[in-house]
Design a protein around this motif. Structure first.
Motif, PDB file in Angstrom:
ATOM      1  N   THR A 173     -14.526   9.930 -16.956  1.00 23.70           N
ATOM      2  CA  THR A 173     -15.532  10.193 -15.925  1.00 23.70           C
ATOM      3  C   THR A 173     -15.828   8.939 -15.122  1.00 23.70           C
ATOM      4  O   THR A 173     -15.967   8.988 -13.895  1.00 23.70           O
ATOM      5  N   ALA A 174     -15.919   7.807 -15.796  1.00 27.81           N
ATOM      6  CA  ALA A 174     -16.160   6.555 -15.074  1.00 27.81           C
ATOM      7  C   ALA A 174     -15.023   6.264 -14.104  1.00 27.81           C
ATOM      8  O   ALA A 174     -15.252   5.889 -12.946  1.00 27.81           O
ATOM      9  N   ARG A 175     -13.793   6.438 -14.553  1.00 32.23           N
ATOM     10  CA  ARG A 175     -12.653   6.182 -13.675  1.00 32.23           C
ATOM     11  C   ARG A 175     -12.653   7.140 -12.485  1.00 32.23           C
ATOM     12  O   ARG A 175     -12.341   6.750 -11.362  1.00 32.23           O
ATOM     13  N   GLU A 176     -13.014   8.391 -12.737  1.00 32.26           N
ATOM     14  CA  GLU A 176     -13.076   9.353 -11.631  1.00 32.26           C
ATOM     15  C   GLU A 176     -14.154   8.952 -10.620  1.00 32.26           C
ATOM     16  O   GLU A 176     -13.913   8.936  -9.410  1.00 32.26           O
ATOM     17  N   ARG A 177     -15.329   8.621 -11.123  1.00 33.04           N
ATOM     18  CA  ARG A 177     -16.439   8.298 -10.232  1.00 33.04           C
ATOM     19  C   ARG A 177     -16.183   7.028  -9.427  1.00 33.04           C
ATOM     20  O   ARG A 177     -16.669   6.879  -8.309  1.00 33.04           O
ATOM     21  N   LEU A 178     -15.396   6.114  -9.993  1.00 33.53           N
ATOM     22  CA  LEU A 178     -15.109   4.854  -9.308  1.00 33.53           C
ATOM     23  C   LEU A 178     -13.884   4.933  -8.403  1.00 33.53           C
ATOM     24  O   LEU A 178     -13.609   4.000  -7.650  1.00 33.53           O
ATOM     25  N   GLY A 179     -13.142   6.035  -8.491  1.00 30.82           N
ATOM     26  CA  GLY A 179     -11.929   6.150  -7.695  1.00 30.82           C
ATOM     27  C   GLY A 179     -10.760   5.432  -8.322  1.00 30.82           C
ATOM     28  O   GLY A 179      -9.899   4.897  -7.616  1.00 30.82           O
ATOM     29  N   ASP A 180     -10.675   5.446  -9.647  1.00 32.53           N
ATOM     30  CA  ASP A 180      -9.641   4.713 -10.369  1.00 32.53           C
ATOM     31  C   ASP A 180      -8.516   5.625 -10.846  1.00 32.53           C
ATOM     32  O   ASP A 180      -7.769   5.268 -11.748  1.00 32.53           O
ATOM     33  N   PHE A 181      -8.422   6.840 -10.257  1.00 34.10           N
ATOM     34  CA  PHE A 181      -7.298   7.735 -10.474  1.00 34.10           C
ATOM     35  C   PHE A 181      -6.605   7.951  -9.135  1.00 34.10           C
ATOM     36  O   PHE A 181      -7.213   7.753  -8.067  1.00 34.10           O
ATOM     37  N   PRO A 182      -5.330   8.368  -9.134  1.00 32.40           N
ATOM     38  CA  PRO A 182      -4.568   8.466  -7.890  1.00 32.40           C
ATOM     39  C   PRO A 182      -5.227   9.303  -6.791  1.00 32.40           C
ATOM     40  O   PRO A 182      -5.155   8.952  -5.622  1.00 32.40           O
ATOM     41  N   ASP A 183      -5.873  10.409  -7.154  1.00 27.75           N
ATOM     42  CA  ASP A 183      -6.445  11.287  -6.130  1.00 27.75           C
ATOM     43  C   ASP A 183      -7.963  11.167  -6.008  1.00 27.75           C
ATOM     44  O   ASP A 183      -8.615  12.010  -5.397  1.00 27.75           O
TER      45      ASP A 183
END
Length: 406
Positions: A173-183
């Motif tokens: 969730t942290a990576r998603e919220r920070l934009g740390d995944f490709p999309d």
């Protein structure tokens, strides 16, 4: 000025069913090893000959692409996606609130199902951006049993352990919220490292004692460090313990992550008060376990955390004894200015005294950075985490604002 984003309203951000809903018993695929995921798929009716391939597909979508919905898995057939959705879940924690400090620190209040606790449970997770790195402080338990007297979390009773899916879910969730995944997109104006991974380090230093939830933490960190998924090096994962001595060798042998010790005192008499687990595992036993930590070397040092409490543990005599205690242990010392919280009997050491203390241990050859307080304005600093329901129940909000303003 710090900002608060309330995400408890489903209209604020579309998400899967809230974690507080007692939906039909579906097994989460998050946090499972490849072997356990394959076994779960076979048990659900996936042909054994296909299971390995399906695990590879799911692993890529969950941990490389960062999807949270089976429907997003483009190379999986529509029928199989529907079948997976009927029997499994990959949902992340429900985000109740996101707070952003003036220094860029972010704190999320996450909600999980009760799982026998009687009602949904809440924990806090913190992201600390710095030059060249972004550190995620992850929780392992809801509440804590250790009652360390300088720690706000210790005033909240233990409710339950977090499961591997819930620990891994914090990272996802942290990576998603920070934009740390490709999309995923990094929020406009967010303070994050200028290049490289936005979540580059994970520390098990949030709510709870990780070694009292050993199996679940081990499973979760195995997923976090898997080279074909989230792929964080074990040298970038640190587990912090208050000193559960019998579990320390096992941690080194089976997890192989970096170790941090919440020390905070150099005599048993004082540590019995500050860190009560010391009554069970006194300093000598703790130091012996540290000296024998598997893989210990100058390249893999143990971090000793030491909160600076005015007139309590901050004398130069304490500094000299600290140096003596650590003799022969490849180590570094993190000096942590005490972070105030409502009702605490302690004060932070004067800054000049902290610097004198640091100079003495540095002269002895120990790198001892002074950990600058981060996220105090949103109650996200070391020792300040606590679920919001507990904080509000105790009437801490106004007292917190007064304490942080000091």
């Amino acid at each position: 000025m710090s900002a608060t984003i309330d995400l408890s309203d489903a209209t604020a951000r579309p998400r899967p069913a809230a974690a507080s809903e007692p939906a039909a018993a579906k097994r989460s695929l998050l946090g499972l090893s490849r072997e356990d995921m394959g076994a779960a798929l076979i048990e659900a009716g996936i042909p054994a000959k296909q299971a390995k391939m399906r695990v590879q597909q799911l692993w890529h979508w969950l941990y490389v692409r960062g999807v949270s919905d089976f429907g997003q898995m483009a190379n999986v057939s529509k029928d199989l996606r529907a079948a997976l959705d009927e029997q499994f879940e990959i949902r992340r924690p429900e985000i109740v609130e996101e707070q952003i400090s003036v220094d860029g620190t972010r704190k999320w209040l996450f909600r999980f199902p009760s799982r026998g606790a009687g009602r949904p449970v809440e924990i806090e997770t913190v992201y600390i951006p710095e030059e060249g790195r972004g550190t995620l402080c992850v929780s392992s338990q809801v509440g804590c049993t250790l009652t360390c007297t300088f720690c706000h979390t210790g005033t909240q009773r233990l409710v339950r352990n977090l499961e591997p899916s819930e620990i891994v879910g914090q990272v996802l969730t942290a990576r998603e919220r920070l934009g740390d995944f490709p999309d995923a997109s990094t929020p406009q104006g967010a303070i994050v490292p200028s290049d490289g991974r936005l979540v580059s380090n994970v520390v098990m230093m949030g709510m709870g004692e990780p070694l009292y939830n050993y199996d679940n933490v081990k499973s979760a960190l195995s997923v976090v460090s898997d080279g074909d998924g989230l792929a964080l090096s074990k040298r970038r994962i640190t587990l912090s313990t208050s000193g559960v001595v019998p579990m320390i060798p096992k941690t080194g042998e089976e997890m192989g992550v970096m170790l941090a010790i919440s020390l905070h005192a150099v005599t048993d008499e004082l540590r019995d008060v500050l860190v009560p687990i010391n009554k069970k595992y006194p300093i000598k036993e703790l130091m012996d376990a540290c000296r024998a930590y598997p893989g210990l070397s100058n390249a893999r040092r143990i971090t000793f955390e030491y909160v600076m409490l005015k007139g309590v543990n901050d004398s130069l005599a304490d500094a000299r004894e600290l140096v003596r205690l650590l003799k022969g242990i490849p180590a570094k010392i993190n000096l942590i200015p005490f972070n105030p919280w409502p009702g605490s009997p302690y004060e932070c050491s004067d800054w000049e005294q902290i610097e004198r203390f640091a100079e003495l241990v540095n002269q002895a050859g120990y790198a001892s950075p002074i950990r600058t307080p981060r996220g105090r304005d949103i109650f996200a600093a070391c020792g300040q985490l606590k679920s919001e329901s507990e904080r509000m129940k105790r009437g801490d909000r106004l007292a917190l604002e007064a304490a942080v303003a000091v």
